[in-house]
Structure formats: structure tokens, C-alpha cells
Design a protein around this motif. Structure first.
Motif: not given
Length: 538
Positions: A21-50
Motif C-alpha cells: 500500500a506504499l509507493p516505492r519512494t517510501l520503502w527504504l525509509s520505512g524499512l530502515t527507520h530508527a524509530q519503533g519496530t517494523l510492523e507498527p511503523r509500516l501500518a502507521a505510514l499507510v494510515a497516515l498517508r491515507d
């Protein structure tokens, strides 16, 4: 054997399901971000973007990432900047905001490494994000002020390039001309009345014939795209580890013949680590989509004035347009682009000077279109005046189906003259298509050349005050020294090529024949002369 690896890696791949549900431009930052854990971070990005795309900010308890203290500060920042309103229905701008948020929050650990407390590091990151978008919001406000609304969020919008254009000196000139337009409201009204696609609220006594109007509709169109498909038979790109037996290297097949190493082969197959040729190909996909369109509909009893539709603008850029006249001409172009963008209309500009000096400008409000507009509005005016070139190109465009509902606007000082043949072609277009040619007179009086091509002329009588101050003061503060712009029609009505004057005009050859025949003025009828007596012919 193919089902076993799928079961082994299904749980691992499920963690990354939000990436779909995310564009490729957000994949790298979403996967390697220093804050939080992976699954909640990706789900929050999808919800914030929508949510931002829908024009709202998610409540603080619905984020799930990052930590609650960061979320509280971000909610306040989003509300202060009103970013949700700017992102509404603009997917590319929304992705830019989310990517910027990830960028600034990634610095929190760096701030802490430099000695800042946790609260101080969060505040520094949020303040940097707010400062960044405070500047960008000011730039977006300038775009709204100049063009009526933000640029279309299409593939050419390029929000990453627009901020650089808005810091240029040319953009300052655009903003200055926009302020000039606020002092010329009659110019904006004239441009907005152009076009013949839809009936307006007001009536027009001259428009009582059956016409075809365009109404909103939905058209089915197709969109094609090319997608890279991994493991699809096609081009061999190299060697990688996989579980594709058909593309396995011969070195791996040798293991199957050994009584012990064959177990190693089966282990590699289960782990998808066999050395295989890496293939891929591109899949060309054509998909249908619904797009807004204008559907022609006959309107047999419409007596309302028509408006909207495409715009064709001819702007005089000759040497006589220097100073205040040139500034008003640039304002005409800017208002035409603003009106077309605000109302979703096509606009084509012809900037003309001397013979063969015609520059066509098809301006869309995106990064490249704004750059072309800045270049045009920043250039000088010089050379002679030839109206025939732009009129011929405008007539050629009117012959195209997409532009047959367009109106023509000519902004000039009127120091030109069209050939009789070209005037006849323009009159034929007016009769066949209902074309309306409107003129913006940036001078003190109308000219015969302008009256021949324009149906109505809208004078800008105080054009001098928009030029240099010294030039304006030299002419009485910028006002026109003449009491009216219609001097030619008042004092020289016989010079106008009106139908009445054409019917009453006698050619030189016919007048000579009448004199030789001894006829008086009251005996001469235009177009009917007796043949001269051969004896009177020298």
C-alpha cells in the motif's frame, strides 16, 4: 517441493504486507527507520498517508507509531500548519510530506548522540520538520495566490523542483505581475468570459441560434504502463540464489549424482539458495479507467451567453509595448493561465512581434510549465508588429476539433494591420464556428487594424501607471490624455471597413470610368458603372 518454501517464508513475508500500500519512494525509509519496530511503523505510514490524502490528521491514539510523545508533538504541528488541507486529493504531495516526516524523525537518535535529552531531541526533530514545511506552505500559498489553486498532482507536478523555481528572481516578477492584476479586475472579468463550451447564467440577446454545448460526463479511457516482472522468461540479467530448478546452474545439478551431496542440494532447494540464472522481462499492461470529459449536447433554445472552453491568446511583444503596456500584456498572459488552470480549460498563447516572430506557449501549471511562464514573463519586448502570423496560427488551431469552442483574445496597442484576405478568413471562422474575437487595447485610442479583427475592444486606459515611475509622471500620473479611446470611430467613421462602408466604397478604376462617362456623384452606384465610350478613351 514448491509449496514447502512458500509455507516456510509466508510468516516472514506477512510482516511486509503493508509495503503493497506504499509507493516505492517510501520503502527504504520505512524499512530502515530508527524509530519503533517494523510492523507498527509500516501500518502507521499507510494510515497516515491515507488520512492526509483524505484531508484529515489521524487522532493521536490511532497512530501506533512513533512513540506517544512524538505523536502528540506531530499532531500539534500538522494542525498548526494545516498540512492536511494542502495534501487533500494530492497523492504526490502527500508522499512528499510523509517522506519528509521520516527524514526528520530519523535524526532523533543523532541528536541524542550529541548530548541532547530524549525530550530535547524530539523537540528538535519536530521543530525542523515544522520549519521546513512552514517555508513550503508559504510557497504553496504563493502558488494558490498566483494560479488560483495548487498545481495538478499529476506525473509532471514535480513537487521536488517547484520550491527551487519559487526562489528564483523570475518568480518574483510573476508575483509582482499578479499584484498588478489585482488592480485590473476588468481584465480578469474579460478573460473569464471567453470560451463557448457552456451556457452562463446571464443572457445574451445575440445568442439565440441552435448551438451545441458541452456537459460533464465520464469517458472510459485506457492507460498503458510497463512493469518489470521478476523470474519471467526473458532477459538473463545474472546469477542469484533461488529455488527455480529449471534455471539451476549445472554446478548445482552435479550434486544430485552424489549419495551425500544430494542432501545438500535438497537443503539448498528448501532454503531457496540454489545458484540460478536470474531472468526477468517487462509486462506491458493496458488498463481501463474512468476520466472526466465534456459530452456534446444540442441546446436548441439557449439564449444564454456562452462561456468556458479553451482560450487562444495573442499577445503583442513588439518594441512599442515597452514599459507599462508590456506589463499589462504580461498580466493578460498570467490571468489567462490562471483562469485556464482554475477552471480546467486549455490555454495556448501566441507571443508575436515582427514578421516570422511568433512564439507559441502552451502553459500547464507544473514544474516545467511554471519555468516556461517565468521565462516568458521575464523577457523584454522589441521588434516590429505583424498580426498576420499569430492570426494564421490561431485559425489553424481553430480548425482542430479540440479548439473549435475556443475564443480569441488579442492584447496589443493596435499598431498593426491585417491583410484583407486574412480578415475574410477570420470573419468566415466567426460565421462558421461562432468565434468571438475580443481585444484588450493597451493604448490611448483604437486603430483601424484592431477594429477589423476584434468584435469588442476592452481598453486599459491607465496603462502608463504600470510602467516606470518617471515615464508615468511624464504623462500626468499614468492617466490617458484623451477623453475616449474611440477617436477613429467618432471622427473618421469612413475609414472603418464596416459592411456599410464597403457597400458605399467605389474603387479607383470604377471612379475613373464614371468620370470619363461624365456621370455625377449621385448617378454612381458602387459596383454598377457603364462602360466608357471608346471615343473618350485616349
Amino acid at each position: 517441493m514448491n509449496e514447502q518454501p512458500q509455507r516456510l517464508f509466508a510468516a516472514r513475508e506477512a510482516r511486509l504486507a503493508a509495503l503493497d500500500a506504499l509507493p516505492r519512494t517510501l520503502w527504504l525509509s520505512g524499512l530502515t527507520h530508527a524509530q519503533g519496530t517494523l510492523e507498527p511503523r509500516l501500518a502507521a505510514l499507510v494510515a497516515l498517508r491515507d488520512a492526509l490524502f483524505d484531508g484529515r490528521v489521524p487522532p493521536a491514539d490511532a497512530w501506533g507509531w512513533p512513540s506517544p510523545d512524538i505523536v502528540a508533538a506531530l499532531c500539534d504541528t500538522f494542525c498548526t500548519l494545516d498540512l492536511a488541507a494542502y495534501c487533500s486529493a494530492r497523492r504526490e504531495l502527500t508522499d512528499t510530506v510523509v517522506l519528509s516526516l521520516l527524514f526528520h524523525l530519523d535524526f532523533i537518535d543523532d541528536y541524542r548522540d550529541r548530548g541532547a535529552t530524549a525530550a530535547r531531541a524530539i523537540r528538535m526533530a519536530v521543530e525542523a520538520f515544522e520549519s521546513d514545511w512552514q517555508d513550503r506552505r508559504g510557497q504553496m500559498d504563493e502558488l494558490i495566490d498566483v494560479f488560483g489553486k495548487l498545481p495538478d498532482d499529476g506525473k509532471n507536478a514535480r513537487w521536488d523542483l517547484i520550491p527551487g523555481l519559487l526562489r528564483s528572481e523570475g518568480w518574483r516578477e510573476v508575483v509582482r505581475i499578479r499584484r498588478l492584476l489585482q488592480r485590473l479586475p476588468e481584465l480578469a472579468r474579460c478573460i473569464r468570459r471567453l470560451g463557448r463550451a457552456r451556457p452562463a447564467d446571464e443572457t445574451d440577446a445575440a445568442q439565440r441560434d441552435p448551438v451545441t454545448v458541452l456537459e460533464d460526463a465520464v469517458a472510459r479511457r485506457t492507460e498503458s504502463r510497463s512493469v518489470r516482472v521478476p523470474d519471467m522468461p526473458g532477459e538473463t540479467r545474472g546469477i542469484h540464489r533461488a529455488d527455480r530448478i529449471a534455471r539451476m546452474l549445472p554446478a548445482e545439478a552435479v550434486l544430485l549424482g552424489h549419495p551425500v551431496l544430494r542432501l545438500v542440494w535438497h537443503a539448498r532447494l528448501a532454503e531457496r539458495t540454489l545458484l540460478c540464472y536470474e531472468d526477468d522481462d517487462r509486462l506491458h499492461e493496458v488498463r481501463p479507467l474512468d476520466a472526466p470529459a465534456l459530452q456534446p449536447r444540442p441546446d436548441l433554445q439557449s439564449d444564454r451567453r456562452l462561456e468556458m472552453g479553451p482560450l487562444l491568446v495573442c499577445v503583442d511583444t513588439s518594441g512599442s509595448m515597452q514599459g507599462g503596456a508590456g506589463q499589462v500584456a504580461k498580466a493578460v498572459v498570467l490571468e489567462a493561465v490562471r483562469t485556464a488552470h482554475d477552471q480546467g480549460r486549455a490555454c495556448h498563447v501566441f507571443a508575436f512581434g515582427g514578421p516570422d516572430e511568433v512564439v507559441e506557449l502552451d502553459v500547464a501549471v507544473d514544474a516545467s510549465g511554471i519555468e516556461r511562464l517565468i521565462h516568458f514573463l521575464g523577457q523584454g519586448f522589441r521588434g516590429g508588429t505583424d498580426i498576420c502570423g499569430p492570426l494564421e496560427r490561431a485559425i489553424a488551431r481553430l480548425e482542430q476539433q479540440a479548439w473549435q469552442r475556443a475564443d480569441l483574445l488579442i492584447a496589443s496597442d493596435g499598431e498593426f494591420g491585417a491583410t484583407p484576405g486574412l480578415v475574410a478568413r477570420l470573419d468566415a471562422m466567426k460565421a462558421a464556428l461562432g468565434l468571438r474575437a475580443q481585444g484588450v487595447l493597451i493604448a490611448d485610442r483604437e486603430t483601424i487594424g484592431f477594429l477589423e479583427v476584434a468584435d469588442d475592444i476592452h481598453p486599459v486606459r491607465d496603462w502608463r501607471r504600470y510602467g516606470d515611475d518617471a515615464h508615468a509622471h511624464a504623462h500626468g500620473g499614468g492617466g490617458s490624455p484623451l477623453h475616449t479611446h474611440r477617436l477613429t470611430a467618432l471622427y473618421f467613421p469612413g475609414a472603418l471597413r464596416t459592411p456599410e462602408n464597403r457597400d458605399a466604397t467605389v474603387s479607383g478604376e470604377a471612379a475613373s470610368s464614371a468620370v470619363r462617362a461624365g456621370l455625377r456623384r449621385d448617378q454612381v452606384q458602387p459596383g454598377h458603372f457603364p462602360k466608357p465610350d471608346p471615343a473618350d478613351t485616349p
